[in-house]
Design a protein around this motif. Sequence first.
Motif, PDB file in Angstrom:
ATOM      1  N   PHE A  73       0.818  -1.114   0.149  1.00  0.00           N
ATOM      2  CA  PHE A  73      -0.236   0.200  -0.207  1.00  0.00           C
ATOM      3  C   PHE A  73       0.873   0.729  -0.163  1.00  0.00           C
ATOM      4  O   PHE A  73       0.087   2.013  -0.880  1.00  0.00           O
ATOM      5  CB  PHE A  73      -1.113  -0.133   1.298  1.00  0.00           C
ATOM      6  CG  PHE A  73      -2.313  -0.782   1.270  1.00  0.00           C
ATOM      7  CD1 PHE A  73      -3.364  -0.071  -0.065  1.00  0.00           C
ATOM      8  CD2 PHE A  73      -2.637  -1.635   1.556  1.00  0.00           C
ATOM      9  CE1 PHE A  73      -4.540  -0.575   0.096  1.00  0.00           C
ATOM     10  CE2 PHE A  73      -3.462  -2.282   1.461  1.00  0.00           C
ATOM     11  CZ  PHE A  73      -4.869  -2.180   0.517  1.00  0.00           C
ATOM     12  N   THR A  74       2.314   1.352   1.126  1.00  0.00           N
ATOM     13  CA  THR A  74       2.944   2.012   0.927  1.00  0.00           C
ATOM     14  C   THR A  74       3.440   2.400  -0.422  1.00  0.00           C
ATOM     15  O   THR A  74       3.022   3.934  -1.259  1.00  0.00           O
ATOM     16  CB  THR A  74       3.718   2.107   1.788  1.00  0.00           C
ATOM     17  OG1 THR A  74       3.408   1.835   3.200  1.00  0.00           O
ATOM     18  CG2 THR A  74       4.958   3.751   2.345  1.00  0.00           C
ATOM     19  N   ILE A  75       4.112   2.022  -1.122  1.00  0.00           N
ATOM     20  CA  ILE A  75       4.754   1.782  -2.308  1.00  0.00           C
ATOM     21  C   ILE A  75       2.909   2.261  -3.455  1.00  0.00           C
ATOM     22  O   ILE A  75       4.184   3.837  -3.789  1.00  0.00           O
ATOM     23  CB  ILE A  75       4.644   0.373  -3.158  1.00  0.00           C
ATOM     24  CG1 ILE A  75       6.313   0.327  -2.293  1.00  0.00           C
ATOM     25  CG2 ILE A  75       5.540   0.618  -4.417  1.00  0.00           C
ATOM     26  CD1 ILE A  75       6.965  -0.851  -2.343  1.00  0.00           C
ATOM     27  N   VAL A 110      -7.571   2.311   4.472  1.00  0.00           N
ATOM     28  CA  VAL A 110      -8.259   2.024   5.822  1.00  0.00           C
ATOM     29  C   VAL A 110      -9.736   0.624   6.121  1.00  0.00           C
ATOM     30  O   VAL A 110      -9.310  -0.045   7.658  1.00  0.00           O
ATOM     31  CB  VAL A 110      -8.945   3.297   6.267  1.00  0.00           C
ATOM     32  CG1 VAL A 110     -10.069   3.442   7.759  1.00  0.00           C
ATOM     33  CG2 VAL A 110      -7.800   4.306   5.927  1.00  0.00           C
ATOM     34  N   PHE A 111     -10.035   0.594   5.089  1.00  0.00           N
ATOM     35  CA  PHE A 111     -10.936  -0.222   5.632  1.00  0.00           C
ATOM     36  C   PHE A 111      -9.744  -2.449   5.730  1.00  0.00           C
ATOM     37  O   PHE A 111     -10.616  -3.022   6.242  1.00  0.00           O
ATOM     38  CB  PHE A 111     -11.726  -0.646   4.611  1.00  0.00           C
ATOM     39  CG  PHE A 111     -13.413   0.087   4.474  1.00  0.00           C
ATOM     40  CD1 PHE A 111     -14.177  -0.974   5.254  1.00  0.00           C
ATOM     41  CD2 PHE A 111     -13.269   0.930   4.167  1.00  0.00           C
ATOM     42  CE1 PHE A 111     -16.106   0.254   6.013  1.00  0.00           C
ATOM     43  CE2 PHE A 111     -14.515   1.880   4.553  1.00  0.00           C
ATOM     44  CZ  PHE A 111     -15.775   1.117   5.494  1.00  0.00           C
ATOM     45  N   TRP A 112      -8.956  -2.225   4.489  1.00  0.00           N
ATOM     46  CA  TRP A 112      -8.295  -2.754   4.929  1.00  0.00           C
ATOM     47  C   TRP A 112      -7.626  -3.229   6.114  1.00  0.00           C
ATOM     48  O   TRP A 112      -7.735  -4.447   6.479  1.00  0.00           O
ATOM     49  CB  TRP A 112      -7.148  -3.004   3.747  1.00  0.00           C
ATOM     50  CG  TRP A 112      -5.791  -4.112   3.549  1.00  0.00           C
ATOM     51  CD1 TRP A 112      -6.031  -5.098   3.554  1.00  0.00           C
ATOM     52  CD2 TRP A 112      -4.721  -3.831   4.614  1.00  0.00           C
ATOM     53  NE1 TRP A 112      -4.951  -6.451   4.118  1.00  0.00           N
ATOM     54  CE2 TRP A 112      -4.123  -5.014   4.393  1.00  0.00           C
ATOM     55  CE3 TRP A 112      -4.230  -2.913   5.383  1.00  0.00           C
ATOM     56  CZ2 TRP A 112      -2.863  -5.909   4.937  1.00  0.00           C
ATOM     57  CZ3 TRP A 112      -2.623  -2.736   5.747  1.00  0.00           C
ATOM     58  CH2 TRP A 112      -2.537  -4.562   5.358  1.00  0.00           C
ATOM     59  N   LEU A 113      -7.129  -1.798   6.409  1.00  0.00           N
ATOM     60  CA  LEU A 113      -5.911  -2.060   8.284  1.00  0.00           C
ATOM     61  C   LEU A 113      -6.769  -2.567   9.063  1.00  0.00           C
ATOM     62  O   LEU A 113      -6.450  -3.157  10.071  1.00  0.00           O
ATOM     63  CB  LEU A 113      -5.629  -0.809   8.556  1.00  0.00           C
ATOM     64  CG  LEU A 113      -4.294  -0.511   9.330  1.00  0.00           C
ATOM     65  CD1 LEU A 113      -3.503  -1.114   9.094  1.00  0.00           C
ATOM     66  CD2 LEU A 113      -4.136   0.774   8.900  1.00  0.00           C
ATOM     67  N   PHE A 114      -8.600  -2.335   9.255  1.00  0.00           N
ATOM     68  CA  PHE A 114      -9.098  -2.456  10.301  1.00  0.00           C
ATOM     69  C   PHE A 114      -9.449  -3.642  10.062  1.00  0.00           C
ATOM     70  O   PHE A 114     -10.787  -3.710  10.766  1.00  0.00           O
ATOM     71  CB  PHE A 114     -10.502  -1.340  10.204  1.00  0.00           C
ATOM     72  CG  PHE A 114     -10.060  -0.110  11.200  1.00  0.00           C
ATOM     73  CD1 PHE A 114      -9.401  -0.251  12.558  1.00  0.00           C
ATOM     74  CD2 PHE A 114      -9.030   0.714  10.552  1.00  0.00           C
ATOM     75  CE1 PHE A 114      -9.108   1.477  12.864  1.00  0.00           C
ATOM     76  CE2 PHE A 114      -8.404   1.758  10.731  1.00  0.00           C
ATOM     77  CZ  PHE A 114      -8.316   2.367  12.468  1.00  0.00           C
ATOM     78  N   SER A 115      -9.918  -4.171   8.830  1.00  0.00           N
ATOM     79  CA  SER A 115     -10.246  -5.628   8.664  1.00  0.00           C
ATOM     80  C   SER A 115      -9.889  -6.926   9.309  1.00  0.00           C
ATOM     81  O   SER A 115     -10.181  -7.624   9.580  1.00  0.00           O
ATOM     82  CB  SER A 115     -10.455  -5.616   7.408  1.00  0.00           C
ATOM     83  OG  SER A 115      -8.743  -6.069   6.933  1.00  0.00           O
TER      84      SER A 115
END
Length: 262
Positions: A54-56, A87-92
């Motif tokens: 995601f960062t790249i 954000v959704f991926w991070l909190f999933s």
Amino acid sequence: VGISSALHNIPQLSFGDVIGGNVVDLTLSVALAALFARKGIPARSKTVQDTLLFTIIAAVLPIFLVWDGVLSRVDGVIMISLFVVYVFWLFSKKERFSKTCEDKSPIMKSFKGSFSGIFKIIGCLVIFAIASEGIVRSAKYFAVTFDWPIAMIGLFIVGLGNCAPEMFFAISAAKKKMEWMVLGDLMGTIVAPATLVLGIVALINPIYITDFSPFGVARIFLFIAIFFFFIFIKNDSHISKKEAMVLLFIYIAFILTELFVR
């Protein structure tokens, strides 16, 4: 700063700020934190490894979207959408938030603390708004006075200044033996400005880049920084002091090349 620059009709300042800030975070910030840490910066965390992609993508997305000379409102929607997906991926992943709070303090005490915290946040937001207005006006003044491209000021001065808090946090965490916090913080500060911030700026005022010369060198060094950052994290899940020196050299080379070309 992004919103203020858009309202002042110089959104190029925000674009330069984000691109310059990404180069700083990927090189100087990581390098200084690793040099202050006892054994470098660990990168074994699954969250860090997974967030790397995601960062790249976030770091290079504005470069590709502005290739046609404009970061349009449609591009802004694309960048904001990527942030929402992130954000959704991070909190999933529930396991990331499975630690139980063992605070036994009464609810009323916690409520008072929260109420006080809200006022502190509001106060800080007011200070940020005033400071950002001053930064944008100062950047505009220097651009006119010294005949510098506004994007160049964003790349060098504003980009470095906006990275100062993350740099200070990374060094402090490393010195306090909390190195595991460094990469998560820096990755977040790359993703959010390159997607959410630039997306909002583009929605308010599309960013037209008529002169790519200030970004020519920056684009090259951004890709170089991303390449080495990726290799160092994936190599042995650790950024050593030797690897930190390589990242530091990349940043110094970036500054010298920009000044020489200018």
